[in-house]
Design an enzyme around this catalytic site. Sequence first.
Site, PDB file in Angstrom:
ATOM      1  N   ASP A 156       0.816  -1.225   0.000  1.00  0.00           N
ATOM      2  CA  ASP A 156       0.000   0.000   0.000  1.00  0.00           C
ATOM      3  C   ASP A 156       0.847   1.271   0.000  1.00  0.00           C
ATOM      4  OD1 ASP A 156      -2.598   1.408   0.173  1.00  0.00           O
ATOM      5  OD2 ASP A 156      -1.627   2.208   1.951  1.00  0.00           O
ATOM      6  N   HIS A 237      -9.121   0.923  -0.171  1.00  0.00           N
ATOM      7  CA  HIS A 237      -9.756   2.217  -0.482  1.00  0.00           C
ATOM      8  C   HIS A 237     -10.381   2.338  -1.878  1.00  0.00           C
ATOM      9  CE1 HIS A 237      -5.684   2.679  -2.006  1.00  0.00           C
ATOM     10  NE2 HIS A 237      -5.183   2.997  -0.830  1.00  0.00           N
ATOM     11  N   ASP A 310      -7.573   4.137   6.201  1.00  0.00           N
ATOM     12  CA  ASP A 310      -6.395   4.733   5.551  1.00  0.00           C
ATOM     13  C   ASP A 310      -5.907   5.937   6.356  1.00  0.00           C
ATOM     14  OD1 ASP A 310      -4.265   5.120   3.884  1.00  0.00           O
ATOM     15  OD2 ASP A 310      -5.431   5.705   2.130  1.00  0.00           O
ATOM     16  N   HIS A 314       0.675  12.717   8.682  1.00  0.00           N
ATOM     17  CA  HIS A 314       1.863  13.329   8.086  1.00  0.00           C
ATOM     18  C   HIS A 314       2.333  14.480   8.964  1.00  0.00           C
ATOM     19  CE1 HIS A 314       1.981  11.115   4.376  1.00  0.00           C
ATOM     20  NE2 HIS A 314       0.706  11.373   4.130  1.00  0.00           N
TER      21      HIS A 314
HETATM   22  O1  DOR Z   1      -3.179   9.054   0.670  1.00  0.00           O
HETATM   23  C1  DOR Z   1      -2.512   8.064   0.932  1.00  0.00           C
HETATM   24  N1  DOR Z   1      -1.571   8.075   1.892  1.00  0.00           N
HETATM   25  N2  DOR Z   1      -2.705   6.950   0.235  1.00  0.00           N
HETATM   26  C2  DOR Z   1      -1.899   5.885   0.351  1.00  0.00           C
HETATM   27  O2  DOR Z   1      -2.111   4.919  -0.327  1.00  0.00           O
HETATM   28  C3  DOR Z   1      -0.743   5.900   1.269  1.00  0.00           C
HETATM   29  C4  DOR Z   1      -0.944   6.872   2.340  1.00  0.00           C
HETATM   30  C5  DOR Z   1       0.300   7.192   3.103  1.00  0.00           C
HETATM   31  O3  DOR Z   1       1.065   6.278   3.437  1.00  0.00           O
HETATM   32  O4  DOR Z   1       0.518   8.367   3.414  1.00  0.00           O
HETATM   33 ZN    ZN Z   2      -3.239   3.068  -0.493  1.00  0.00          ZN
END
Ligand code: DOR
Ligand code: ZN
Length: 434
Positions: A156, A237, A310, A314
């Site tokens: 993923d 997702h 999900d 960050h």
């Molecule tokens: O928006 C996303 N963030 N989609 C993903 O598939 C990975 C994830 C991430 O690891 O930040």
């Molecule tokens: Zn993903």
Amino acid sequence: MSGMGEAPNAGLLIVGADLVGAGQGDLLMRDGVFVDPSEAGADVERIDADGLVALPGLVDLHTHLREPGREDAETIATGTLAAARGGYTAVLAMANTDPVTDTAEAAEHIWALGRRDGAAEVVPVGAVSKGLQGSELAELGLMARSAATVRVFSDDGVCVTDARLMRRALEYVRAFDGVIAQHAQDPRLAGADACCHEGELSGRLGLPGWPPAAESTIVARDAELAALTGSRTHVCHVSTADTVDVLRWAHRRGIAITAEVTPHHLMLTTSELTGYDPIYKVNPPLRPDEHVAALREALADGTIAAVGTDHAPHARHDKQHAFIDAAPGMIGLETALAVLIETMVKPGRLDWAGVAERMSYEPARIARLPHQGRPLTIGEPANVVLVDPQARATVDAATSASLARNNPWHSRELPDPVAATIWRGRISYRRGGS
Ligand code: DOR
Ligand code: ZN
């Protein structure tokens, strides 16, 4: 916080909860399992649950915990606290950490950290390919046989693009009833910079487009490979009506393909992008209304069997950039149930039994978790979320248990349903902190 993590030997008694289908009743737990409520002594710790609905502890198939490697964005401690606040008693921890979870040692490390620091069960997801590079299989068998007993494998963040590698992975995991969870995104159709649903708006905003076909073609291919190998695949997702159509076709053929939808894809639409706020940048991207409607219908009829958050924390310095440069992803563990209530329960698309199916029983089944997603009956593991169906609140990103602040629900008024979460018979979260 008193009660937090301490199970008195007399046990914990939930009094007068709506037991969904079994009327109003009591739940007594001792030593991590449900026991006969008539055995409750006078010194038992009580939670008055009048007006609350008791559901099995929620299970998230799709959490990014960021530990090891990016502890500035989230740790196992903070991510699982966010999970407990959201009503979760287990999370599947995605493999795109640093180092990548592609060996038995790496999986056991996360599993052990979860046991030490977790406010919920932490179940490592193993990478499909070494380093998520998409060329060589990771140590699937060793991860499966490790103490972490990995059953879900996923690259993923990136798609397993190579059909041959996907086939080999499916063949490999069949032996131990594993499942390959695919981030379905054909990079030749939606490259790394694609960040907006492809359509009139992406043109107007000047953002690289991500056509629905980049998702649905991979899902169709993976369904064929699951049929070929007799193995299980799962779609992370799901974001488009086209993928829903492919899933229906695959299910009619009896193919073992399951799918999840995120809370954000059930509620937010492409129109959020008009202000270029990077908080709404996510992969796959938010989609127009007609896709959102198809996802809700598919979750209601079971074509999409599960909700996966999900949850993608960050650090500020990775998210606060021009839209095109910002890291994709949004946090979601604390608000998932709220969004489900708003989009599915209140409009009458799902009842509480349906919520339990999509957010606990089915995710636990897909991940083959023996101690989660179990009924609230004597002898079963005592994992419960007490839901207040009426409470509402305005979401404040600053009060989140998650370390991250990339919260798309900030300042929105939503249900505030989680009154308490109980994991293995102990209170892992209680509203008001008492
Ligand atoms: O928006 C996303 N963030 N989609 C993903 O598939 C990975 C994830 C991430 O690891 O930040
Ligand atoms: Zn993903």
